[in-house]
Design a protein around this motif. Structure first.
Motif, PDB file in Angstrom:
ATOM      1  N   PRO A 238      -3.546  -9.873  -1.152  1.00 43.09           N
ATOM      2  CA  PRO A 238      -2.601  -8.856  -1.541  1.00 43.09           C
ATOM      3  C   PRO A 238      -2.469  -7.653  -0.209  1.00 43.09           C
ATOM      4  O   PRO A 238      -1.505  -6.824  -0.453  1.00 43.09           O
ATOM      5  N   ILE A 239      -3.108  -7.710   0.620  1.00 42.37           N
ATOM      6  CA  ILE A 239      -2.926  -6.951   1.892  1.00 42.37           C
ATOM      7  C   ILE A 239      -2.252  -7.542   2.986  1.00 42.37           C
ATOM      8  O   ILE A 239      -2.227  -6.767   4.045  1.00 42.37           O
ATOM      9  N   TRP A 240      -1.600  -8.626   2.654  1.00 44.08           N
ATOM     10  CA  TRP A 240      -0.653  -9.135   3.620  1.00 44.08           C
ATOM     11  C   TRP A 240       0.507  -9.426   2.693  1.00 44.08           C
ATOM     12  O   TRP A 240       0.691 -10.499   2.166  1.00 44.08           O
ATOM     13  N   ASN A 241       1.346  -8.318   2.544  1.00 44.79           N
ATOM     14  CA  ASN A 241       2.392  -8.516   1.321  1.00 44.79           C
ATOM     15  C   ASN A 241       3.177  -7.307   1.445  1.00 44.79           C
ATOM     16  O   ASN A 241       3.181  -6.375   2.210  1.00 44.79           O
ATOM     17  N   SER A 242       4.272  -7.288   0.729  1.00 50.18           N
ATOM     18  CA  SER A 242       5.251  -6.259   0.848  1.00 50.18           C
ATOM     19  C   SER A 242       5.322  -5.275  -0.647  1.00 50.18           C
ATOM     20  O   SER A 242       5.241  -5.880  -1.558  1.00 50.18           O
ATOM     21  N   VAL A 251       7.524  -1.570   2.429  1.00 51.28           N
ATOM     22  CA  VAL A 251       6.402  -1.521   3.446  1.00 51.28           C
ATOM     23  C   VAL A 251       5.659  -2.897   3.668  1.00 51.28           C
ATOM     24  O   VAL A 251       5.543  -3.318   2.520  1.00 51.28           O
ATOM     25  N   LEU A 252       5.633  -3.520   4.871  1.00 50.52           N
ATOM     26  CA  LEU A 252       5.084  -4.700   4.877  1.00 50.52           C
ATOM     27  C   LEU A 252       3.609  -4.629   5.576  1.00 50.52           C
ATOM     28  O   LEU A 252       3.350  -3.867   6.683  1.00 50.52           O
ATOM     29  N   LEU A 253       2.694  -4.872   4.655  1.00 56.18           N
ATOM     30  CA  LEU A 253       1.268  -4.795   5.096  1.00 56.18           C
ATOM     31  C   LEU A 253       0.858  -5.825   5.951  1.00 56.18           C
ATOM     32  O   LEU A 253       1.145  -7.138   5.152  1.00 56.18           O
ATOM     33  N   VAL A 254       0.192  -6.005   7.092  1.00 52.97           N
ATOM     34  CA  VAL A 254      -0.258  -7.233   7.703  1.00 52.97           C
ATOM     35  C   VAL A 254      -1.406  -7.140   7.922  1.00 52.97           C
ATOM     36  O   VAL A 254      -2.177  -6.709   9.080  1.00 52.97           O
ATOM     37  N   MET A 255      -2.496  -7.408   6.982  1.00 49.13           N
ATOM     38  CA  MET A 255      -3.940  -7.495   7.278  1.00 49.13           C
ATOM     39  C   MET A 255      -4.651  -8.569   7.014  1.00 49.13           C
ATOM     40  O   MET A 255      -5.026  -9.081   5.778  1.00 49.13           O
ATOM     41  N   PRO A 256      -4.942  -9.542   7.952  1.00 52.22           N
ATOM     42  CA  PRO A 256      -5.481 -11.060   7.658  1.00 52.22           C
ATOM     43  C   PRO A 256      -6.827 -10.817   7.096  1.00 52.22           C
ATOM     44  O   PRO A 256      -7.700 -10.171   7.378  1.00 52.22           O
ATOM     45  N   GLN A 257      -7.195 -11.755   6.649  1.00 53.99           N
ATOM     46  CA  GLN A 257      -8.392 -12.417   6.125  1.00 53.99           C
ATOM     47  C   GLN A 257      -9.135 -13.436   7.099  1.00 53.99           C
ATOM     48  O   GLN A 257      -8.316 -14.303   7.379  1.00 53.99           O
ATOM     49  N   PRO A 258     -10.729 -13.469   7.398  1.00 57.45           N
ATOM     50  CA  PRO A 258     -11.461 -12.313   6.828  1.00 57.45           C
ATOM     51  C   PRO A 258     -11.062 -11.172   7.656  1.00 57.45           C
ATOM     52  O   PRO A 258     -10.612 -11.119   8.902  1.00 57.45           O
ATOM     53  N   ASP A 259     -11.270  -9.822   6.798  1.00 54.63           N
ATOM     54  CA  ASP A 259     -10.620  -8.477   7.689  1.00 54.63           C
ATOM     55  C   ASP A 259     -11.566  -7.378   7.734  1.00 54.63           C
ATOM     56  O   ASP A 259     -12.885  -7.441   6.912  1.00 54.63           O
ATOM     57  N   PRO A 260     -11.470  -6.561   8.323  1.00 54.93           N
ATOM     58  CA  PRO A 260     -12.089  -5.319   8.426  1.00 54.93           C
ATOM     59  C   PRO A 260     -11.475  -4.071   8.019  1.00 54.93           C
ATOM     60  O   PRO A 260     -12.037  -3.029   7.971  1.00 54.93           O
ATOM     61  N   ALA A 267      -9.409   3.747   1.308  1.00 52.03           N
ATOM     62  CA  ALA A 267      -9.259   5.166   1.508  1.00 52.03           C
ATOM     63  C   ALA A 267      -7.581   5.620   1.945  1.00 52.03           C
ATOM     64  O   ALA A 267      -7.247   6.868   1.331  1.00 52.03           O
ATOM     65  N   ALA A 268      -6.962   5.125   2.646  1.00 49.83           N
ATOM     66  CA  ALA A 268      -5.326   5.336   2.789  1.00 49.83           C
ATOM     67  C   ALA A 268      -4.691   5.517   1.565  1.00 49.83           C
ATOM     68  O   ALA A 268      -3.664   6.369   1.338  1.00 49.83           O
ATOM     69  N   LEU A 269      -5.082   4.632   0.403  1.00 49.77           N
ATOM     70  CA  LEU A 269      -4.466   4.539  -0.740  1.00 49.77           C
ATOM     71  C   LEU A 269      -5.163   6.008  -1.784  1.00 49.77           C
ATOM     72  O   LEU A 269      -4.794   5.800  -2.942  1.00 49.77           O
ATOM     73  N   SER A 270      -5.939   6.359  -1.160  1.00 49.22           N
ATOM     74  CA  SER A 270      -6.693   7.480  -1.979  1.00 49.22           C
ATOM     75  C   SER A 270      -7.539   6.713  -3.277  1.00 49.22           C
ATOM     76  O   SER A 270      -7.581   7.422  -4.471  1.00 49.22           O
ATOM     77  N   GLU A 271      -7.851   5.636  -2.837  1.00 41.50           N
ATOM     78  CA  GLU A 271      -8.525   4.681  -4.082  1.00 41.50           C
ATOM     79  C   GLU A 271     -10.051   4.260  -3.716  1.00 41.50           C
ATOM     80  O   GLU A 271     -10.107   3.181  -3.522  1.00 41.50           O
ATOM     81  N   SER A 290      -5.667 -11.533  -7.677  1.00 36.14           N
ATOM     82  CA  SER A 290      -4.451 -11.133  -6.798  1.00 36.14           C
ATOM     83  C   SER A 290      -3.418 -10.574  -7.544  1.00 36.14           C
ATOM     84  O   SER A 290      -2.854  -9.412  -7.295  1.00 36.14           O
ATOM     85  N   ALA A 291      -2.944 -10.942  -8.537  1.00 36.70           N
ATOM     86  CA  ALA A 291      -1.926 -10.247  -9.392  1.00 36.70           C
ATOM     87  C   ALA A 291      -2.309  -9.051  -9.989  1.00 36.70           C
ATOM     88  O   ALA A 291      -1.143  -7.961 -10.065  1.00 36.70           O
ATOM     89  N   GLU A 292      -3.544  -8.992 -10.473  1.00 36.18           N
ATOM     90  CA  GLU A 292      -3.918  -7.395 -11.170  1.00 36.18           C
ATOM     91  C   GLU A 292      -3.881  -6.500  -9.865  1.00 36.18           C
ATOM     92  O   GLU A 292      -3.340  -5.275  -9.871  1.00 36.18           O
ATOM     93  N   LEU A 293      -4.494  -6.896  -8.636  1.00 32.20           N
ATOM     94  CA  LEU A 293      -4.480  -6.186  -7.485  1.00 32.20           C
ATOM     95  C   LEU A 293      -3.030  -5.553  -6.880  1.00 32.20           C
ATOM     96  O   LEU A 293      -2.715  -4.538  -6.641  1.00 32.20           O
ATOM     97  N   VAL A 294      -2.183  -6.505  -6.647  1.00 34.39           N
ATOM     98  CA  VAL A 294      -0.694  -6.329  -6.276  1.00 34.39           C
ATOM     99  C   VAL A 294      -0.225  -5.297  -7.309  1.00 34.39           C
ATOM    100  O   VAL A 294       0.411  -4.457  -6.839  1.00 34.39           O
ATOM    101  N   THR A 295      -0.375  -5.541  -8.539  1.00 40.42           N
ATOM    102  CA  THR A 295       0.381  -4.558  -9.546  1.00 40.42           C
ATOM    103  C   THR A 295      -0.400  -3.057  -9.151  1.00 40.42           C
ATOM    104  O   THR A 295       0.349  -1.818  -9.200  1.00 40.42           O
ATOM    105  N   ALA A 296      -1.710  -3.178  -9.020  1.00 41.79           N
ATOM    106  CA  ALA A 296      -2.236  -1.860  -8.773  1.00 41.79           C
ATOM    107  C   ALA A 296      -1.884  -1.212  -7.539  1.00 41.79           C
ATOM    108  O   ALA A 296      -1.607   0.114  -7.454  1.00 41.79           O
ATOM    109  N   ILE A 297      -1.740  -1.959  -6.539  1.00 40.52           N
ATOM    110  CA  ILE A 297      -1.318  -1.387  -5.260  1.00 40.52           C
ATOM    111  C   ILE A 297       0.186  -0.867  -5.299  1.00 40.52           C
ATOM    112  O   ILE A 297       0.760   0.129  -4.979  1.00 40.52           O
ATOM    113  N   GLU A 298       0.837  -1.513  -5.916  1.00 39.39           N
ATOM    114  CA  GLU A 298       2.379  -1.350  -6.289  1.00 39.39           C
ATOM    115  C   GLU A 298       2.642  -0.037  -6.819  1.00 39.39           C
ATOM    116  O   GLU A 298       3.270   0.917  -6.379  1.00 39.39           O
TER     117      GLU A 298
END
Length: 403
Positions: A238-242, A251-260, A267-271, A290-298
């Motif tokens: 979900p954090i490699w997604n638009s 916004v296109l996020l490009v943070m691959p897994q495994p990730d730091p 923190a950036a999303l204040s969550e 994934s689907a639940e997290l994408v909805t929350a991020i959106e």
């Protein structure tokens, strides 16, 4: 500043985009490039730009200008008895011969690699085709849409199910292939200079497309796997997604897994609570939910505009990019800092901006060397420079070689 290919002579017998674009880069590098055209000109001269931009009246065919800048144009009718012979005569006095004629047309006109090397054993013969010069499809014509995009496998890996796979933008595969063609040409030229013997460099749209998805091709070779087409609302990561923002931007996020990145992203999303939430606190958990997290991020992203999210993501050192419009790309401060544009003076249209070559060489002149030529603009000049007398040129004209 010196141009790396100063003194190199190129004869181009090609049309449309990929091979002409590679030859244009050779011209940017300082080579002298003579473009052989039929009496009606390269067919791409006549491509209707208004079919793409219906509300704009183009004074020039700027796409043709981009792929043919700085060249000289000579008209030779290959279907006239003396036309192919004249091309071979010019090829006897050049370093590089570039063509994208299909293999049957090369054979018909006596312009195969054997034919051209027969008159100039020390040149570099550069071949661009859709699929190659041997095999069952050696005679098949190919554009970047068909050979690079569709048949290479790229198109079949893209798009959200069950929607149809998407088309690429025009020229995307051609210009990628042009860079491959340039690399092959320069390597073959290096070999020619070292050995004194001519070389043949062959590039195809299909093989270049396959190279661009080499990781997927490698998986298919090892495990006979086709990568699944992912729904944006349920991606593997979900954090490699638009995500859309409140001002209708993306916004296109490009943070691959495994990730730091996960904790900083929360923190950036204040969550901050998401970081250790069992639904999301591991790679496996984020995939399963994934689907639940994408909805929350959106739901978070649509609360603020692009500028807000850009500042927040940057504050925490996260990897992202705005989905930019082309006017925004042109005005991008990073693009300006890298000096990616040049101006060309056109005899009819005046000054216009164009892209420079997509690479630099310290202390080398890589700027575009002028506008694209008009059809046959340099016919007399080029023939004379290759040793043809005025009488010979007049005789060829009487035979209809120049249209």
């Amino acid at each position: 500043m010196a141009a790396p290919l100063d003194g190199i002579r190129v004869l181009e017998v090609s049309n449309w985009l990929a091979a002409p674009s590679a030859a244009a880069l050779m011209r940017d590098l300082g080579a002298e490039v003579v473009k052989v055209e039929p009496p009606t000109g390269d067919i791409f001269r006549h491509f209707p730009m208004r079919s793409i931009y219906p509300d704009f009246d183009f004074a020039l065919q700027y796409a043709f200008e981009f792929d043919n800048r700085g060249k000289q144009s000579i008209v030779i009718a290959l279907d006239k008895p003396g036309g192919p012979e004249l091309v071979r005569r010019l090829a006897a006095d050049v370093d590089i011969f570039v063509t994208n004629l299909t293999q049957p047309r090369r054979e018909r006109y006596g312009l195969t690699d054997d034919d051209v090397l027969g008159v100039n054993p020390s040149l570099v013969y550069v071949s661009l085709t859709g699929y190659g010069t041997k095999g069952p499809d050696a005679a098949r014509a190919g554009f970047d849409y068909s050979a690079f995009w569709a048949r290479s496998g790229i198109m079949g890996t893209l798009g959200e199910p069950p929607s149809p796979p998407p088309l690429n933008r025009g020229g995307q595969g051609d210009h990628t292939t042009a860079l491959n063609l340039l690399a092959a040409t320069l390597a073959a030229l290096r070999m020619r200079d070292a050995s004194g013997e001519g070389q043949v460099a062959e590039v195809t749209l299909q093989a270049t497309g396959m190279w661009t998805i080499g990781a997927d091709i490698s998986a298919a070779l090892v495990a006979d796997q086709q990568p699944p087409r992912h729904d944006r609302r349920q991606p593997p990561n979900p954090i490699w997604n638009s995500y859309p923002t409140s001002d209708d931007r993306w916004v296109l996020l490009v943070m691959p897994q495994p990730d730091p990145y996960w904790g900083a992203f929360c923190a950036a999303l204040s969550e901050p609570g998401w970081e250790h939430d069992q639904r999301y606190d591991s790679l496996v958990a984020r995939l399963q939910n994934s689907a639940e997290l994408v909805t929350a991020i959106e739901e978070r992203f649509v609360l603020h505009d692009l500028a807000y999210w850009g500042a927040s993501l940057d504050e925490f050192g996260l990897i992202w990019a705005p989905v930019a419009s082309l006017p925004e790309v042109i005005e991008d401060p990073q693009v300006e800092a890298m000096d990616l544009f040049a101006e060309i003076e056109h005899p009819k249209a005046g000054r216009f901006r164009t892209l420079k070559a997509p690479f630099t060489i310290r202390d080398a002149d890589l700027d575009p060397k002028g506008p694209a030529p008009s059809v046959g603009e340099h016919t007399q000049e080029v023939l004379a420079s290759h040793g043809l007398s005025a009488e010979e040129i007049a005789d060829l004209a009487s035979q209809g070689i120049f249209g």
